[in-house]
Design a protein around this motif. Structure first.
Motif, PDB file in Angstrom:
ATOM      1  N   ALA A 153      91.693  18.738  30.608  1.00 26.45           N
ATOM      2  CA  ALA A 153      92.461  19.776  31.304  1.00 26.45           C
ATOM      3  C   ALA A 153      93.643  20.236  30.460  1.00 26.45           C
ATOM      4  O   ALA A 153      93.930  21.435  30.370  1.00 26.45           O
ATOM      5  CB  ALA A 153      92.953  19.243  32.652  1.00 26.45           C
ATOM      6  N   LEU A 154      94.340  19.294  29.820  1.00 28.30           N
ATOM      7  CA  LEU A 154      95.458  19.653  28.950  1.00 28.30           C
ATOM      8  C   LEU A 154      94.994  20.493  27.766  1.00 28.30           C
ATOM      9  O   LEU A 154      95.664  21.452  27.363  1.00 28.30           O
ATOM     10  CB  LEU A 154      96.160  18.385  28.447  1.00 28.30           C
ATOM     11  N   HIS A 155      93.857  20.129  27.207  1.00 23.16           N
ATOM     12  CA  HIS A 155      93.308  20.894  26.081  1.00 23.16           C
ATOM     13  C   HIS A 155      93.003  22.332  26.506  1.00 23.16           C
ATOM     14  O   HIS A 155      93.322  23.292  25.783  1.00 23.16           O
ATOM     15  CB  HIS A 155      92.049  20.217  25.557  1.00 23.16           C
ATOM     16  N   GLU A 156      92.383  22.495  27.676  1.00 22.94           N
ATOM     17  CA  GLU A 156      92.040  23.835  28.148  1.00 22.94           C
ATOM     18  C   GLU A 156      93.298  24.656  28.415  1.00 22.94           C
ATOM     19  O   GLU A 156      93.355  25.854  28.087  1.00 22.94           O
ATOM     20  CB  GLU A 156      91.192  23.731  29.420  1.00 22.94           C
ATOM     21  N   ILE A 157      94.321  24.019  29.011  1.00 18.12           N
ATOM     22  CA  ILE A 157      95.572  24.736  29.288  1.00 18.12           C
ATOM     23  C   ILE A 157      96.255  25.152  27.990  1.00 18.12           C
ATOM     24  O   ILE A 157      96.760  26.275  27.873  1.00 18.12           O
ATOM     25  CB  ILE A 157      96.520  23.854  30.133  1.00 18.12           C
ATOM     26  N   SER A 158      96.256  24.267  26.999  1.00 23.54           N
ATOM     27  CA  SER A 158      96.892  24.600  25.717  1.00 23.54           C
ATOM     28  C   SER A 158      96.187  25.763  25.034  1.00 23.54           C
ATOM     29  O   SER A 158      96.831  26.612  24.408  1.00 23.54           O
ATOM     30  CB  SER A 158      96.907  23.369  24.804  1.00 23.54           C
ATOM     31  N   GLU A 159      94.867  25.820  25.162  1.00 25.87           N
ATOM     32  CA  GLU A 159      94.122  26.936  24.583  1.00 25.87           C
ATOM     33  C   GLU A 159      94.475  28.251  25.276  1.00 25.87           C
ATOM     34  O   GLU A 159      94.665  29.284  24.626  1.00 25.87           O
ATOM     35  CB  GLU A 159      92.615  26.681  24.696  1.00 25.87           C
ATOM     36  N   ILE A 160      94.580  28.211  26.592  1.00 26.97           N
ATOM     37  CA  ILE A 160      94.938  29.411  27.353  1.00 26.97           C
ATOM     38  C   ILE A 160      96.339  29.878  26.964  1.00 26.97           C
ATOM     39  O   ILE A 160      96.590  31.080  26.763  1.00 26.97           O
ATOM     40  CB  ILE A 160      94.862  29.134  28.868  1.00 26.97           C
ATOM     41  N   LEU A 161      97.270  28.944  26.842  1.00 31.97           N
ATOM     42  CA  LEU A 161      98.642  29.297  26.480  1.00 31.97           C
ATOM     43  C   LEU A 161      98.705  29.888  25.081  1.00 31.97           C
ATOM     44  O   LEU A 161      99.420  30.868  24.838  1.00 31.97           O
ATOM     45  CB  LEU A 161      99.542  28.063  26.566  1.00 31.97           C
ATOM     46  N   SER A 162      97.974  29.299  24.144  1.00 36.04           N
ATOM     47  CA  SER A 162      97.963  29.821  22.766  1.00 36.04           C
ATOM     48  C   SER A 162      97.452  31.251  22.730  1.00 36.04           C
ATOM     49  O   SER A 162      98.029  32.116  22.057  1.00 36.04           O
ATOM     50  CB  SER A 162      97.090  28.931  21.874  1.00 36.04           C
TER      51      SER A 162
END
Length: 313
Positions: A85-94
């Motif tokens: 979930a953290l990985h997916e959120i970081s990708e969205i933020l980037s």
């Protein structure tokens, strides 16, 4: 950066003129930098997931004691779910930052270890670099982790910390937190710039935005609305403060029901530090005044819950 010694050293090293006037101008610039310092802005965005299931200490103890085998068996799986979930959120933020022209990148394990090492050892880190083992493990492991036979605290923290009435002291450096108390009516870009310009060195400015359960918030606001309305309508004395409160809540509930906007909890605070207690007190006073540049908002200096406030930065 108070004094900006690295900048001054580089400035002098790059200057080669023997002209007396040019050298005088150089020394005047150096004195200006030494007295005012140079502001370096580094922006970090940290994403934290809050556990939906409330595990009590007793349930966790039961898992360790063999009474919660199901919970214990699910912990690795839940940990992997959080990482995903953290990985997916970081990708969205980037991608979101890239879309508005703001370059951003994910910090490496070594950079994260250095960040925490400097925060937890403010005096030592100025003189002694981070342990080589941290950098080595960060470079060798694809997914850097501080887990293992030694705890993260034992690998990163090299001095004791204690809390007093006014400050948290760690590595012989005193820390204080100033929190936004009364938010501004209108938040404008220029007022935020004025706040930052008036903050004393050395500080960390923290803006926290937390997503909340929309239906739960609406339910809580409805309870507050009914309480304040009844307090105003049925009290023998007109309570105009209660009237103002339930009118504000009524406007909030109407707007929340008629739009797709989501409610958020946010906070704004400044972490200050200094090895001298009196100097830190002066910085706290300057910061309290600086907050008035933010649309005439007001701030308070916290004198409780020091460690949670410190670790939130």
């Amino acid at each position: 950066e108070p004094g900006s010694p690295k900048v001054i050293a580089a400035h002098r090293k790059a200057f080669h003129s023997a002209d007396p006037l040019a050298r005088k101008m150089l020394e005047e610039r150096v004195r200006a930098i030494e007295s005012g310092g140079i502001r370096h802005t580094r922006i970090y965005l940290f994403v934290t997931l809050h556990e939906k299931e409330n595990y009590t200490p007793w349930s966790l103890f039961g898992a360790r004691a063999g009474k919660g085998e199901g919970l214990r068996a699910r912990l690795p799986e839940k940990h992997e779910e959080k990482l995903q979930a953290l990985h997916e959120i970081s990708e969205i933020l980037s991608l979101s930052f890239e879309a508005i022209g703001i370059p951003a990148r994910r910090l490496s394990g070594e950079e994260l270890a250095l960040y925490f090492y400097q925060a937890l050892n403010p005096a030592r880190s100025r003189l002694i670099p981070a342990p080589a083992s941290l950098g080595k493990s960060a470079r060798e492991e694809k997914d850097f982790s501080l887990s293992g036979s030694r705890t993260a605290r034992s690998r990163l923290l090299f001095s004791r910390a204690w809390s007093e009435e006014e400050f948290v002291t760690i590595d012989s450096v005193h820390h204080a937190v100033v929190n936004l108390h009364e938010k501004p009516e209108v938040l404008e870009e220029w007022s935020m710039k004025r706040l930052i310009a008036h903050l004393p060195f050395d500080y960390k400015l923290l803006l926290t935005v937390r997503t909340v359960d929309e239906e739960k918030v609406k339910g809580e606001k409805k309870i507050d609305f009914n309480f304040n309305r009844n307090l105003y309508e049925y009290s023998p004395f007109k309570n105009y403060e209660a009237k103002q409160k339930f009118m504000e809540l009524d406007a909030f509930l109407e707007e929340a029901s008629g739009t797709t906007q989501r409610p958020y909890h946010f906070s704004l605070s400044v972490l200050l530090r200094d090895p001298e207690r009196e100097a830190l007190k002066e910085k706290v006073k300057e910061t309290l005044l600086a907050f008035r540049e933010l649309g005439e908002s007001e701030a308070v200096s916290e004198d409780f819950d020091h460690f949670p406030l410190f670790f939130s930065h």
